[in-house]
Design a protein around this motif. Structure first.
Motif, short mmCIF file in Angstrom:
data_model
loop_
_atom_site.label_atom_id
_atom_site.label_comp_id
_atom_site.label_asym_id
_atom_site.label_seq_id
_atom_site.Cartn_x
_atom_site.Cartn_y
_atom_site.Cartn_z
N PRO A 139 38.96 34.70 52.22
CA PRO A 139 38.43 35.70 53.16
C PRO A 139 37.13 35.19 53.80
O PRO A 139 36.38 34.42 53.19
CB PRO A 139 38.18 36.92 52.29
N GLU A 140 36.87 35.63 55.01
CA GLU A 140 35.74 35.08 55.75
C GLU A 140 34.41 35.74 55.43
O GLU A 140 33.37 35.09 55.46
CB GLU A 140 36.02 35.18 57.26
N ALA A 141 34.41 37.04 55.15
CA ALA A 141 33.15 37.76 54.98
C ALA A 141 32.53 37.48 53.62
O ALA A 141 33.23 37.38 52.60
CB ALA A 141 33.38 39.27 55.13
N VAL A 142 31.20 37.38 53.59
CA VAL A 142 30.49 37.20 52.32
C VAL A 142 30.80 38.35 51.38
O VAL A 142 30.99 38.16 50.17
CB VAL A 142 28.97 37.08 52.57
N ALA A 143 30.88 39.56 51.94
CA ALA A 143 31.13 40.74 51.10
C ALA A 143 32.45 40.65 50.36
O ALA A 143 32.64 41.31 49.32
CB ALA A 143 31.09 42.00 51.96
N ASP A 144 33.38 39.84 50.87
CA ASP A 144 34.67 39.70 50.21
C ASP A 144 34.57 38.96 48.88
O ASP A 144 35.57 38.87 48.15
CB ASP A 144 35.65 38.96 51.12
N TYR A 145 33.39 38.43 48.57
CA TYR A 145 33.17 37.70 47.32
C TYR A 145 32.24 38.45 46.38
O TYR A 145 31.73 37.88 45.42
CB TYR A 145 32.65 36.29 47.64
N GLY A 146 32.05 39.72 46.65
CA GLY A 146 31.26 40.56 45.76
C GLY A 146 31.95 40.73 44.41
O GLY A 146 33.17 40.60 44.29
N ILE A 147 31.17 41.03 43.40
CA ILE A 147 31.70 41.07 42.04
C ILE A 147 32.81 42.11 41.89
O ILE A 147 33.77 41.91 41.13
CB ILE A 147 30.56 41.31 41.01
N ASP A 148 32.74 43.21 42.64
CA ASP A 148 33.80 44.22 42.56
C ASP A 148 35.15 43.62 42.97
O ASP A 148 36.17 43.89 42.32
CB ASP A 148 33.48 45.41 43.47
N ARG A 149 35.15 42.80 44.03
CA ARG A 149 36.40 42.20 44.52
C ARG A 149 36.92 41.17 43.50
O ARG A 149 38.13 41.07 43.27
CB ARG A 149 36.15 41.51 45.86
N LEU A 150 36.02 40.42 42.92
CA LEU A 150 36.43 39.36 41.99
C LEU A 150 37.00 39.95 40.70
O LEU A 150 38.00 39.46 40.16
CB LEU A 150 35.23 38.46 41.69
N VAL A 151 36.37 41.00 40.21
CA VAL A 151 36.90 41.69 39.02
C VAL A 151 38.26 42.31 39.34
O VAL A 151 39.21 42.24 38.54
CB VAL A 151 35.91 42.76 38.54
N ALA A 152 38.37 42.90 40.51
CA ALA A 152 39.64 43.52 40.90
C ALA A 152 40.76 42.49 40.96
O ALA A 152 41.91 42.80 40.62
CB ALA A 152 39.48 44.22 42.25
N ASP A 153 40.44 41.26 41.37
CA ASP A 153 41.47 40.20 41.39
C ASP A 153 42.01 39.92 40.00
O ASP A 153 43.22 39.71 39.82
CB ASP A 153 40.87 38.90 41.96
N VAL A 154 41.12 39.90 39.01
CA VAL A 154 41.55 39.62 37.63
C VAL A 154 42.53 40.68 37.15
O VAL A 154 43.61 40.37 36.62
CB VAL A 154 40.33 39.53 36.68
#
Length: 302
Positions: A68-83
């Motif tokens: 994803p292009e936006a910095v916000a797409d790498y926030g911890i909420d998104r990363l945890v949700a991926d797991v």
């Protein structure tokens, strides 16, 4: 390892994922850090897949996975949700989570937010978020060792890497932190191929840019955030922390105080650098196996 699977997640990204072992066996999800991939844990996967279901994604922003292009797409909420979404996609309920470096930041957060899913947590050279933020304020040595984070957040770093080339980036920013005897020509080629994927460099660096951790300049007097001294929830599940004691970026002092935020803690100190899963693979795998089998707090690999 077998070929990577492409798995589309409910979070809107698709990840390349190494999957080994019997799906009916106890599951271990492995998370890598910067600037690596699922290959971080290749030795442990090869050994543990005999009796575990081993799942290791290239996380968002890395290698061939979605970027994803936006910095916000790498926030911890998104990363945890991926797991959690990856576990769901594979029909995994509870699992052991093993995580290194930035993957470890996701590991700590996932365990804190989803204790119903994380049965056990294995952390390799990844500081606890509370202790790391305290150290960046109070410990001049750790603050100095972490100044590279400020550099990686600089919006001009991609242009500087383009000027030096990925080979130059490897030699200047990565090679000084690894055991050269452990990095083969094939390993180097794999790194360069992963970093050279369109958007990969920015995707990897966006993990630094999105992280809420505050890294003060060496001469900066930082107003102390209230949460740093407030009560912090302790983890209740068993946690194994494996630490390469020759890590020059994340100092061994990060082990101090862990017993206040982890109820059931095992610490294994290993003679290796930051990339301990593949710098000392037999020691790491041995400690994990012993810990899985004994569930005790006294495991050590010095």
């Amino acid at each position: 390892m077998s070929a990577l699977r492409r798995i589309a997640l409910s979070t809107g990204v698709s990840l390349d994922v190494a999957v080994e072992g019997d799906p009916g066996a106890p599951a271990i999800l492995f998370l890598h850090g910067f600037p690596e991939s699922h290959r971080t844990w290749r030795h442990q996967i090869a050994a543990l897949s005999a009796d575990h279901y081993c799942v290791a994604p290239d996380q968002r922003g890395y290698a061939g996975s979605s970027k994803p292009e936006a910095v916000a797409d790498y926030g911890i909420d998104r990363l945890v949700a991926d797991v959690v979404a990856l576990a769901d996609a594979l029909g995994i309920g509870r699992f052991t989570l093993a995580a290194h470096d930035w993957g470890g930041a996701v590991g700590w957060a996932t365990a804190l937010r989803h204790p119903d899913r994380v049965e056990r947590l294995v952390i390799a050279n990844a500081p606890h978020p509370l202790l790391f933020q305290r150290a960046l304020i109070d410990d001049p040595a750790q603050r100095a060792a972490s100044q590279y984070i400020r550099a990686f957040r600089d919006p001009g770093i991609e242009a500087r890497v383009a000027e030096m080339g990925l080979d130059g980036f490897f030699d200047r920013s990565f090679a000084p932190h690894v055991d050269p005897a452990r990095v083969t020509a094939a390993d180097r080629a794999d790194y360069l191929a992963e970093w050279g994927q369109p958007g990969a460099l920015t995707g990897m660096l966006n993990w630094y840019r999105a992280a809420p951790i505050v890294v003060p300049a060496m001469d900066e007097v930082l107003a102390r955030p209230a949460w740093v001294d407030a009560a912090f929830p302790a983890l209740e599940m068993p946690v194994l922390v494996v630490w390469g004691m020759r890590d020059r970026a994340l100092l061994a002092a990060q082990l101090d105080g862990l017993d206040a935020v982890v109820r059931d803690l095992t610490v294994a100190r290993i003679d290796a650098g930051h990339f301990v899963p593949w710098e000392a693979p037999d020691a790491v795998t041995g400690v994990m196996r012993e810990w899985f089998g004994r569930g005790q707090r006294s495991v050590r690999a010095e």
